[in-house]
Design a protein around this motif. Structure first.
Motif, PDB file in Angstrom:
ATOM      1  N   MET A  16     -14.310  59.898 -72.722  1.00 54.20           N
ATOM      2  CA  MET A  16     -14.211  58.596 -72.947  1.00 54.20           C
ATOM      3  C   MET A  16     -13.443  57.765 -72.090  1.00 54.20           C
ATOM      4  O   MET A  16     -14.149  56.473 -71.728  1.00 54.20           O
ATOM      5  CB  MET A  16     -13.922  58.350 -74.500  1.00 54.20           C
ATOM      6  CG  MET A  16     -14.523  59.127 -75.473  1.00 54.20           C
ATOM      7  SD  MET A  16     -16.200  58.905 -75.594  1.00 54.20           S
ATOM      8  CE  MET A  16     -16.348  56.967 -75.742  1.00 54.20           C
ATOM      9  N   TRP A  19     -16.119  57.167 -69.246  1.00 52.36           N
ATOM     10  CA  TRP A  19     -17.082  56.220 -69.600  1.00 52.36           C
ATOM     11  C   TRP A  19     -16.441  54.766 -69.628  1.00 52.36           C
ATOM     12  O   TRP A  19     -17.144  53.865 -69.069  1.00 52.36           O
ATOM     13  CB  TRP A  19     -17.518  56.207 -71.229  1.00 52.36           C
ATOM     14  CG  TRP A  19     -18.567  57.438 -71.276  1.00 52.36           C
ATOM     15  CD1 TRP A  19     -18.529  58.741 -72.057  1.00 52.36           C
ATOM     16  CD2 TRP A  19     -19.854  57.239 -71.000  1.00 52.36           C
ATOM     17  NE1 TRP A  19     -19.690  59.199 -71.822  1.00 52.36           N
ATOM     18  CE2 TRP A  19     -20.681  58.563 -71.309  1.00 52.36           C
ATOM     19  CE3 TRP A  19     -20.568  56.214 -70.366  1.00 52.36           C
ATOM     20  CZ2 TRP A  19     -21.795  58.534 -71.225  1.00 52.36           C
ATOM     21  CZ3 TRP A  19     -22.082  56.613 -69.952  1.00 52.36           C
ATOM     22  CH2 TRP A  19     -22.536  57.628 -70.431  1.00 52.36           C
ATOM     23  N   VAL A  60     -12.637  58.821 -79.349  1.00 55.42           N
ATOM     24  CA  VAL A  60     -13.843  59.497 -79.260  1.00 55.42           C
ATOM     25  C   VAL A  60     -14.771  58.885 -80.068  1.00 55.42           C
ATOM     26  O   VAL A  60     -14.960  59.309 -81.268  1.00 55.42           O
ATOM     27  CB  VAL A  60     -13.798  61.097 -79.399  1.00 55.42           C
ATOM     28  CG1 VAL A  60     -14.939  61.580 -79.231  1.00 55.42           C
ATOM     29  CG2 VAL A  60     -12.553  61.303 -78.531  1.00 55.42           C
ATOM     30  N   THR A  61     -15.466  57.943 -79.503  1.00 57.90           N
ATOM     31  CA  THR A  61     -16.466  56.914 -80.494  1.00 57.90           C
ATOM     32  C   THR A  61     -17.509  56.779 -79.506  1.00 57.90           C
ATOM     33  O   THR A  61     -17.632  57.091 -78.375  1.00 57.90           O
ATOM     34  CB  THR A  61     -15.899  55.658 -80.754  1.00 57.90           C
ATOM     35  OG1 THR A  61     -15.726  54.931 -80.012  1.00 57.90           O
ATOM     36  CG2 THR A  61     -14.816  55.897 -81.781  1.00 57.90           C
ATOM     37  N   THR A  62     -18.875  56.312 -80.110  1.00 59.74           N
ATOM     38  CA  THR A  62     -19.929  56.186 -79.272  1.00 59.74           C
ATOM     39  C   THR A  62     -20.146  54.706 -78.879  1.00 59.74           C
ATOM     40  O   THR A  62     -21.305  54.512 -78.119  1.00 59.74           O
ATOM     41  CB  THR A  62     -21.151  56.224 -80.097  1.00 59.74           C
ATOM     42  OG1 THR A  62     -21.216  55.622 -81.279  1.00 59.74           O
ATOM     43  CG2 THR A  62     -21.398  57.727 -80.579  1.00 59.74           C
ATOM     44  N   ASP A  63     -18.953  53.934 -78.982  1.00 56.25           N
ATOM     45  CA  ASP A  63     -19.218  52.433 -78.586  1.00 56.25           C
ATOM     46  C   ASP A  63     -19.408  52.137 -76.875  1.00 56.25           C
ATOM     47  O   ASP A  63     -19.934  51.516 -76.582  1.00 56.25           O
ATOM     48  CB  ASP A  63     -18.153  51.439 -79.331  1.00 56.25           C
ATOM     49  CG  ASP A  63     -16.895  51.814 -79.143  1.00 56.25           C
ATOM     50  OD1 ASP A  63     -16.551  52.946 -78.627  1.00 56.25           O
ATOM     51  OD2 ASP A  63     -15.928  51.108 -79.593  1.00 56.25           O
ATOM     52  N   PRO A  65     -20.027  54.549 -74.432  1.00 59.63           N
ATOM     53  CA  PRO A  65     -21.326  54.836 -73.559  1.00 59.63           C
ATOM     54  C   PRO A  65     -22.243  53.945 -74.275  1.00 59.63           C
ATOM     55  O   PRO A  65     -23.332  53.640 -73.346  1.00 59.63           O
ATOM     56  CB  PRO A  65     -21.508  56.341 -74.446  1.00 59.63           C
ATOM     57  CG  PRO A  65     -20.486  56.954 -74.929  1.00 59.63           C
ATOM     58  CD  PRO A  65     -19.256  55.686 -75.351  1.00 59.63           C
ATOM     59  N   LEU A  66     -22.451  53.340 -75.403  1.00 58.78           N
ATOM     60  CA  LEU A  66     -23.594  52.395 -75.623  1.00 58.78           C
ATOM     61  C   LEU A  66     -23.447  51.135 -74.940  1.00 58.78           C
ATOM     62  O   LEU A  66     -24.294  50.604 -74.383  1.00 58.78           O
ATOM     63  CB  LEU A  66     -23.567  52.392 -77.306  1.00 58.78           C
ATOM     64  CG  LEU A  66     -24.603  51.257 -77.772  1.00 58.78           C
ATOM     65  CD1 LEU A  66     -26.061  51.672 -77.495  1.00 58.78           C
ATOM     66  CD2 LEU A  66     -24.279  50.796 -79.324  1.00 58.78           C
TER      67      LEU A  66
END
Length: 85
Positions: A16, A19, A60-63, A65-66
């Motif tokens: 992360m 990213w 560790v989240t998806t925001d 990479p999005l």
């Protein structure tokens, strides 16, 4: 196993952080291309000092990479429009 779970979490956090750094680099490069180095440096400084990115850049989240993917889409669309396909 607790030690193994901590290791997986640490590796996820490193990904992360990568990213986050990639997002900073992409925003800097886009600003440099459009407005010059001085404005790009200010843009990167403002982005790096954003409280949400500081507080959540290692989670560790998806925001992130999005956000990176959305910025790549914007970058590609601008490039397509500027070069007419």
């Amino acid at each position: 196993d607790y030690g193994r779970a901590r290791w997986h979490l640490r590796m996820g956090r490193f990904v992360m952080m990568a990213w986050t750094l990639a997002l900073f680099a992409l925003v800097y490069l886009q600003a440099q291309r459009r407005f010059g180095s001085r404005i790009a440096l200010w843009t990167a400084a403002l982005l790096c000092s954003h409280p949400i990115l500081i507080a959540h850049g290692h989670l560790v989240t998806t925001d992130l990479p999005l956000a990176f993917a959305a910025w790549v889409a914007v970058f590609a669309a601008l490039h397509t429009v500027e070069h007419k396909g």
